[in-house]
Motif scaffolding. Structure first.
Motif, PDB file in Angstrom:
ATOM      1  N   GLY A   1       0.759  -1.169  -0.207  1.00 49.04           N
ATOM      2  CA  GLY A   1       0.042  -0.163  -0.040  1.00 49.04           C
ATOM      3  C   GLY A   1       0.749   1.093   0.177  1.00 49.04           C
ATOM      4  N   GLN A   2       0.354   2.019  -0.961  1.00 47.47           N
ATOM      5  CA  GLN A   2       1.260   3.423  -0.775  1.00 47.47           C
ATOM      6  C   GLN A   2       1.382   4.334   0.236  1.00 47.47           C
ATOM      7  OE1 GLN A   2      -0.304   5.734  -4.379  1.00 47.47           O
ATOM      8  NE2 GLN A   2       0.399   4.153  -5.885  1.00 47.47           N
ATOM      9  N   SER A   3       0.454   4.187   1.105  1.00 49.68           N
ATOM     10  CA  SER A   3       0.270   5.066   2.533  1.00 49.68           C
ATOM     11  C   SER A   3       0.880   3.992   3.578  1.00 49.68           C
ATOM     12  CB  SER A   3      -1.064   5.259   2.739  1.00 49.68           C
ATOM     13  OG  SER A   3      -1.788   4.036   2.921  1.00 49.68           O
ATOM     14  N   ASN A   4       1.423   2.750   3.239  1.00 47.99           N
ATOM     15  CA  ASN A   4       1.915   2.029   4.315  1.00 47.99           C
ATOM     16  C   ASN A   4       3.391   2.153   4.279  1.00 47.99           C
ATOM     17  OD1 ASN A   4      -0.782   1.734   5.093  1.00 47.99           O
ATOM     18  ND2 ASN A   4      -1.000  -0.476   3.997  1.00 47.99           N
ATOM     19  N   ALA A   5       4.046   2.020   3.197  1.00 48.98           N
ATOM     20  CA  ALA A   5       5.308   1.811   3.207  1.00 48.98           C
ATOM     21  C   ALA A   5       6.368   2.370   4.106  1.00 48.98           C
ATOM     22  CB  ALA A   5       5.844   2.084   1.678  1.00 48.98           C
ATOM     23  N   GLU A   6       5.975   3.274   4.713  1.00 52.39           N
ATOM     24  CA  GLU A   6       6.777   4.271   5.747  1.00 52.39           C
ATOM     25  C   GLU A   6       6.185   4.424   7.180  1.00 52.39           C
ATOM     26  OE1 GLU A   6       9.886   4.968   4.645  1.00 52.39           O
ATOM     27  OE2 GLU A   6       9.445   4.375   2.674  1.00 52.39           O
ATOM     28  N   VAL A   7       5.024   3.554   7.337  1.00 48.68           N
ATOM     29  CA  VAL A   7       4.436   3.618   8.511  1.00 48.68           C
ATOM     30  C   VAL A   7       5.005   2.853   9.403  1.00 48.68           C
ATOM     31  CG1 VAL A   7       2.226   3.480   9.699  1.00 48.68           C
ATOM     32  CG2 VAL A   7       2.276   4.356   7.483  1.00 48.68           C
ATOM     33  N   PRO A   8       5.776   3.191  10.681  1.00 47.29           N
ATOM     34  CA  PRO A   8       6.572   2.436  11.399  1.00 47.29           C
ATOM     35  C   PRO A   8       5.682   1.811  12.942  1.00 47.29           C
ATOM     36  CG  PRO A   8       6.849   4.599  12.188  1.00 47.29           C
ATOM     37  CD  PRO A   8       6.101   4.606  11.053  1.00 47.29           C
ATOM     38  N   ASN A   9       4.518   2.201  13.103  1.00 42.73           N
ATOM     39  CA  ASN A   9       3.856   2.000  14.251  1.00 42.73           C
ATOM     40  C   ASN A   9       3.072   0.509  14.278  1.00 42.73           C
ATOM     41  OD1 ASN A   9       0.949   2.869  13.710  1.00 42.73           O
ATOM     42  ND2 ASN A   9       2.242   4.621  13.294  1.00 42.73           N
ATOM     43  N   SER A  10       2.801   0.317  15.468  1.00 45.91           N
ATOM     44  CA  SER A  10       2.082  -1.134  15.360  1.00 45.91           C
ATOM     45  C   SER A  10       0.700  -0.991  15.163  1.00 45.91           C
ATOM     46  CB  SER A  10       2.170  -1.494  16.771  1.00 45.91           C
ATOM     47  OG  SER A  10       1.616  -0.630  17.679  1.00 45.91           O
ATOM     48  N   GLU A  11       0.195   0.284  14.796  1.00 44.19           N
ATOM     49  CA  GLU A  11      -1.267   0.558  14.295  1.00 44.19           C
ATOM     50  C   GLU A  11      -1.463   0.694  12.964  1.00 44.19           C
ATOM     51  OE1 GLU A  11      -3.959   0.539  16.566  1.00 44.19           O
ATOM     52  OE2 GLU A  11      -2.201   0.161  17.856  1.00 44.19           O
ATOM     53  N   ALA A  12      -0.308   0.625  12.167  1.00 46.30           N
ATOM     54  CA  ALA A  12      -0.409   0.467  10.737  1.00 46.30           C
ATOM     55  C   ALA A  12      -1.136  -0.970  10.100  1.00 46.30           C
ATOM     56  CB  ALA A  12       1.203   0.373  10.179  1.00 46.30           C
ATOM     57  N   PRO A  13      -1.972  -0.678   9.067  1.00 47.54           N
ATOM     58  CA  PRO A  13      -2.857  -1.589   8.601  1.00 47.54           C
ATOM     59  C   PRO A  13      -1.632  -2.548   7.804  1.00 47.54           C
ATOM     60  CG  PRO A  13      -2.795   0.179   7.179  1.00 47.54           C
ATOM     61  CD  PRO A  13      -2.388   0.601   8.584  1.00 47.54           C
ATOM     62  N   ASN A  14      -2.413  -3.800   7.331  1.00 44.02           N
ATOM     63  CA  ASN A  14      -1.661  -4.754   6.405  1.00 44.02           C
ATOM     64  C   ASN A  14      -0.824  -3.866   5.598  1.00 44.02           C
ATOM     65  OD1 ASN A  14      -0.798  -6.938   4.918  1.00 44.02           O
ATOM     66  ND2 ASN A  14      -3.125  -7.962   4.919  1.00 44.02           N
ATOM     67  N   LEU A  15       0.483  -4.326   5.445  1.00 43.76           N
ATOM     68  CA  LEU A  15       1.114  -3.487   4.321  1.00 43.76           C
ATOM     69  C   LEU A  15       0.775  -4.231   3.039  1.00 43.76           C
ATOM     70  CD1 LEU A  15       4.760  -3.961   5.812  1.00 43.76           C
ATOM     71  CD2 LEU A  15       3.485  -1.629   5.572  1.00 43.76           C
ATOM     72  N   LEU A  16       0.246  -5.233   2.886  1.00 50.98           N
ATOM     73  CA  LEU A  16      -0.207  -5.635   1.688  1.00 50.98           C
ATOM     74  C   LEU A  16      -1.753  -5.624   1.193  1.00 50.98           C
ATOM     75  CD1 LEU A  16       2.002  -8.843   1.511  1.00 50.98           C
ATOM     76  CD2 LEU A  16       2.519  -6.877   0.399  1.00 50.98           C
ATOM     77  N   GLU A  17      -2.134  -4.861  -0.060  1.00 51.03           N
ATOM     78  CA  GLU A  17      -3.360  -4.577  -0.030  1.00 51.03           C
ATOM     79  C   GLU A  17      -3.829  -5.442  -1.389  1.00 51.03           C
ATOM     80  OE1 GLU A  17      -3.650  -0.474  -0.941  1.00 51.03           O
ATOM     81  OE2 GLU A  17      -3.337   0.257   1.275  1.00 51.03           O
ATOM     82  N   PRO A  18      -5.080  -6.005  -1.038  1.00 50.26           N
ATOM     83  CA  PRO A  18      -5.573  -6.897  -2.384  1.00 50.26           C
ATOM     84  C   PRO A  18      -5.951  -5.796  -3.599  1.00 50.26           C
ATOM     85  CG  PRO A  18      -7.039  -6.804  -0.375  1.00 50.26           C
ATOM     86  CD  PRO A  18      -5.747  -6.103  -0.002  1.00 50.26           C
ATOM     87  N   THR A  19      -5.377  -5.789  -4.562  1.00 54.62           N
ATOM     88  CA  THR A  19      -5.736  -4.842  -5.543  1.00 54.62           C
ATOM     89  C   THR A  19      -6.114  -5.916  -6.671  1.00 54.62           C
ATOM     90  OG1 THR A  19      -4.103  -3.635  -4.607  1.00 54.62           O
ATOM     91  CG2 THR A  19      -4.706  -3.181  -7.047  1.00 54.62           C
ATOM     92  N   VAL A  20      -7.268  -5.502  -7.300  1.00 55.51           N
ATOM     93  CA  VAL A  20      -7.689  -6.345  -8.548  1.00 55.51           C
ATOM     94  C   VAL A  20      -6.894  -5.776  -9.789  1.00 55.51           C
ATOM     95  CG1 VAL A  20      -9.661  -6.376 -10.169  1.00 55.51           C
ATOM     96  CG2 VAL A  20     -10.108  -6.596  -7.866  1.00 55.51           C
ATOM     97  N   ASP A  21      -6.587  -6.995 -10.530  1.00 52.41           N
ATOM     98  CA  ASP A  21      -5.688  -6.946 -11.445  1.00 52.41           C
ATOM     99  C   ASP A  21      -6.488  -6.374 -12.953  1.00 52.41           C
ATOM    100  OD1 ASP A  21      -3.865  -7.025 -13.897  1.00 52.41           O
ATOM    101  OD2 ASP A  21      -3.411  -9.090 -13.735  1.00 52.41           O
ATOM    102  N   GLY A  22      -7.006  -5.208 -12.916  1.00 54.60           N
ATOM    103  CA  GLY A  22      -7.920  -4.800 -13.770  1.00 54.60           C
ATOM    104  C   GLY A  22      -7.777  -4.601 -15.328  1.00 54.60           C
ATOM    105  N   SER A  23      -6.220  -4.710 -15.428  1.00 57.54           N
ATOM    106  CA  SER A  23      -5.943  -4.761 -16.958  1.00 57.54           C
ATOM    107  C   SER A  23      -5.743  -6.328 -17.354  1.00 57.54           C
ATOM    108  CB  SER A  23      -4.682  -4.036 -17.170  1.00 57.54           C
ATOM    109  OG  SER A  23      -3.648  -4.452 -16.503  1.00 57.54           O
ATOM    110  N   ALA A  24      -5.990  -7.184 -16.517  1.00 60.22           N
ATOM    111  CA  ALA A  24      -5.644  -8.736 -16.825  1.00 60.22           C
ATOM    112  C   ALA A  24      -4.091  -8.812 -17.167  1.00 60.22           C
ATOM    113  CB  ALA A  24      -6.558  -9.219 -17.794  1.00 60.22           C
ATOM    114  N   SER A  25      -3.380  -7.876 -16.450  1.00 57.81           N
ATOM    115  CA  SER A  25      -1.857  -7.990 -16.732  1.00 57.81           C
ATOM    116  C   SER A  25      -1.649  -7.757 -18.248  1.00 57.81           C
ATOM    117  CB  SER A  25      -1.221  -9.196 -15.986  1.00 57.81           C
ATOM    118  OG  SER A  25      -0.971  -9.012 -14.684  1.00 57.81           O
ATOM    119  N   TRP A  26      -1.801  -6.790 -18.548  1.00 56.94           N
ATOM    120  CA  TRP A  26      -1.872  -6.497 -20.103  1.00 56.94           C
ATOM    121  C   TRP A  26      -2.566  -7.349 -20.937  1.00 56.94           C
ATOM    122  CZ3 TRP A  26       3.472  -3.926 -20.897  1.00 56.94           C
ATOM    123  CH2 TRP A  26       3.438  -2.411 -20.627  1.00 56.94           C
TER     124      TRP A  26
END
Length: 798
Positions: A301-326
């Motif tokens: 997640g773009q907002s998570n990459a630099e968050v150091p505290n224990s309240e940070a959400p899951n670093l990995l966000e499920p993101t639909v592959d909306g272009s079917a990977s080209w």
């Protein structure tokens, strides 16, 4: 924290690991208990959790009960407890509990891990049942059930006789599914010495093997057994090597996060991306993908990459592959059948040279494609590595055959195509498209041909129409409204219409004028139905059908009357399989193999090309491969007495066995999906609009995108028009600037990439055209949820 679609789990303050066993009764629960006790002692300020998703047998013998007894500091949980002491799939059948599918189990596991994270820092061990492929309650392999989580694995090896083989096999089963094996733990056994062998085997793979003192033999007296095990756990959990092991778990966790969160910065410094203007590209614009499974990327997640505290959400966000990977994804990411097919062919062949040789994967794939194209013209298969080179080959085939028949000068030849076409970035394929953003500044580009403007199919303000090109209403007539999309594809009726007559007259007139101007052509090249890179332009199928008809029935339009040696072919009969007029090439790289709902998109037009090119969905999105299928009449143009007469084109990895085997598996799987009516849930939504006069089984058109959604989207003030077919959706947004210079679609793209309640959507845009496409395995529930998100985002459009 918002509820999320189950996906990979990576929290900064919670180490979550999965305990797998190489077999049943290898000591997974004993290992889990040792580690839980060691964690509680080594990090008293942190919590230890133990999760057993599925358990079978009496409660007093349950694994979570055992862990809580010997490690009371550990918080234990079992999600699904079945009374029968048998495999979960059998226990579930005889249970009075509600039937739980794999998705419900996965969702509860994900939710529990998330709750543990919210409770504070610590470590969670998720222990599986039995061996690697022990069945789930729904009778699937648990290795596939838990794969979306992609937790690092602690593999408990088998110390018994035969355990070396089962342990290595277990590792390979996990490895081929994309799991990371953190460590291997095994009991010391002086007789068999499995631990020593496994240590040496896994050392080159940088996977540590921890040998542990075995537990005492089980005592039939429960009280004595409990006392012996308590002493054993106290002793082993305090060993120095256990402390070092626990510390290493933390180091590995931190190293994984550091590597992931630094990838985009490293990429900015060294990677040159395709189709990307780098001037304004920064690290924050680069999506870091940790893994992918099904329809989803697991992205940092773009907002998570630099968050150091224990309240940070899951670093990995499920993101639909909306272009079917080209546009390549057909069976979802991480499909185990494709992975196994690739591994089998890699193990059997590796890569073997193809010139003058044959192997089963190439032969099987060739026959599979030729048989199921249902095109009697196609008899030959040429292999290459991607769509662009496949089109390069097709162009060489077509132009050579035409030049030989009409004796065109070597360089005085072009192609006939459609405006907005794109056939790839190799030099020959590039020259087959009109000047555009893709080739305008390429120094050696020299567009060779004529490209027809064409009527387009659109859903505008709730109505399906065929709209003529701007300024060409006199030649084509005004926009025509149709009751349904299926009526637009009713070639039997429309072939006799005034529109067909107008199309044929217009095409004949243009080709006659070009001939009088001295233009010479060697092939008709088209992307059937949908011009992808040109902006998802939906061509009136009748126009493409008429274009093929005029070209084939009027060979005199392509002769050079000034040359006395030019051969003039007669118009073909209905039984003639030889090419006439010009070789007809269909670029089905994007539109073929069920992308638009059918095995091939030529079937929509009711015409058979002389050459057909297929890639992208060919291998289900796993490997690059392309096949160019050709007729014998084209093939024979390359038969001669000199080597230079042959088709001198090839690649070192031509028909690589791994790609061919994966492609065969992929194509067969999609054919089986069609046979078993896997898409009927989508087709039923469209069946109400089908004309009763048409053979619905052979002529029905359908989309994964619902008619109600398309209607609503087309009524949005920000939308000019909408099109959808098969798994493809394209929304043309209102903008005074059209094409690639438009930025109208970026706002919609950005809103869908934002953090929605359960997942976000990664997409690509084509100027003012926003498009999405799913894999052929996407479930209806996911598509409908995406539709809701798109409609909500359109509401915020300007």
């Amino acid at each position: 924290m918002a509820t999320r679609t189950p996906g990979s789990v990576l929290f900064r303050s919670l180490k979550a690991l999965q305990v797998y066993g190489a077999n049943t009764d290898v000591g997974k629960t004993v290992v889990s208990t040792i580690l839980c006790k060691a964690l509680a002692r080594a990090t008293p300020e942190q919590q230890a959790w133990y999760l057993k998703p599925v358990s079978t047998g009496p409660l007093e013998d349950a694994d979570d009960y055992s862990v809580s007894r010997f490690s009371p500091e550990t918080r234990t949980k079992c999600l699904f407890q079945y009374d029968l002491p048998v495999s979960p799939h059998i226990a579930a059948r005889g249970s009075k509990l509600p039937a739980f599918n794999d998705n419900s189990i996965l969702s509860q596991v994900y939710s529990h891990i998330t709750e543990c994270h919210k409770a504070g820092p610590g470590t969670l061990l998720l222990e599986t049942a039995g061996g690697i492929h022990s069945p789930t309650p729904a009778s699937n392999s648990q290795a596939d059930l838990y794969r979306p989580l992609r937790l690092p694995v602690l593999l408990v090896a088998d110390a018994r006789l035969g355990g070396i083989s089962s342990s290595i096999s277990a590792f390979e089963s996990l490895h081929i599914r994309g799991y990371d094996i953190d460590s291997i733990l095994v009991w010391e056994n002086r007789q068999y010495q499995n631990h020593a062998y496994l240590h040496d085997y896994f050392k080159p793979r940088n996977i540590p093997v921890l040998a542990l003192p075995p537990p005492p033999p089980r005592d039939n007296d429960r009280a004595r057994d409990h006392e012996q095990m308590s002493l054993y756990y106290e002793k082993v959990s305090t060993l120095e090597k256990i402390d070092a092991f626990v510390e290493n778990l933390s180091k590995n966790h931190e190293a994984r996060i550091e590597k992931l969160t630094s990838l985009s910065t490293r990429a900015e410094s060294h990677i040159w991306y395709p189709f990307t203007q780098h001037k304004d590209l920064s690290a924050k614009d680069i999506m870091t993908i940790d893994s992918a499974y099904g329809d989803f990327f697991q992205a940092v997640g773009q907002s998570n990459a630099e968050v150091p505290n224990s309240e940070a959400p899951n670093l990995l966000e499920p993101t639909v592959d909306g272009s079917a990977s080209w546009w390549t994804q057909g069976l979802g990411h991480g499909d185990p059948q494709l992975s196994l097919a690739a591994a089998y062919a890699a193990g059997r062949y590796g890569h073997v040279m193809f010139a003058g040789a044959i192997h089963e994967p190439a032969m099987s794939l060739s026959e599979l494609m030729l048989q199921n194209m249902h095109n009697p013209r196609l008899q030959r298969v040429f292999f290459s590595d991607n769509g662009s080179t496949g089109m390069e080959v097709a162009t060489k085939m077509g132009l050579t055959a035409a030049s030989q028949r009409y004796q065109h000068a070597k360089h005085d030849i072009g192609v006939i195509g459609l405006k907005g076409s794109y056939h790839g970035d190799t030099i020959g394929a590039m020259d087959c498209s009109e000047p555009s953003t893709f080739n305008g500044k390429v120094h050696w580009y020299e567009g060779r041909g004529y490209w027809f403007d064409f009527p387009q199919v659109k859903l505008k303000a709730g109505n399906w129409i065929v709209e003529p090109p701007s300024g060409m209403e006199n030649g084509f007539g005004p926009a025509t409204e149709f009751a349904s999309l299926n009526d637009i594809f009713d070639m039997g009726t429309r072939d006799q219409s005034l529109a067909a007559s107008n199309y044929r007259s217009y095409i004949t007139e243009v080709l006659g004028r070009l001939q009088n101007e001295g233009k010479r052509f060697g092939a008709l090249i088209m992307e059937p139905i949908l011009l992808g890179a040109g902006g998802m332009l939906f061509v009136d199928p009748l126009f493409q059908r008429c274009l093929v008809q005029v070209v084939r029935q009027n060979p005199q339009l392509f002769t050079d009357s000034s040359s006395p040696s030019t051969e003039t072919a007669s118009p073909p009969s209905s039984q003639d399989l030889g090419w006439s007029g010009l070789p007809v090439i269909f670029d089905e790289v994007f539109t073929g193999l069920y992308r638009l709902g059918r095995f091939n998109s030529a079937s929509f037009l009711g015409v058979d090309p002389d050459i057909s090119v297929h890639a992208k969905l060919l291998t289900g999105g796993l490997l690059p491969l392309c096949v160019t299928l050709a007729s014998d009449s084209v093939y024979e143009a390359f038969l001669g007495t000199e080597k230079s007469d042959a088709l001198l084109h090839g690649h070192s990895y031509t028909a690589h066995a791994v790609g061919c085997e994966v492609a065969r598996t992929s194509v067969q799987k999609m054919m089986e999906m069609e046979k078993t009516q896997e898409w009927s849930v989508f087709q039923n939504d469209w069946s109400s609009s089908q004309s009763n006069t048409i053979d619905q089984e052979s002529s029905q058109v359908w989309s994964m995108w619902s008619q109600g959604f398309l209607h609503q989207a087309s009524l949005s003030p920000s939308v000019e028009s909408v099109v959808a077919l098969g798994s493809v959706l394209a929304i043309n947004l209102q903008d005074d600037i059209s094409g690639y210079n438009s930025t109208a679609a970026r706002g919609l793209q950005g809103r869908l990439r934002a953090d929605f309640k359960d997942f976000s959507i990664h997409s690509r845009v084509l100027g003012n055209v926003f498009y999405l496409m799913m894999s052929q395995t996407t479930k209806m529930e996911a598509v409908r949820r995406i539709e809701q998100m798109v409609l909500a985002s359109l509401t915020g459009s300007s």
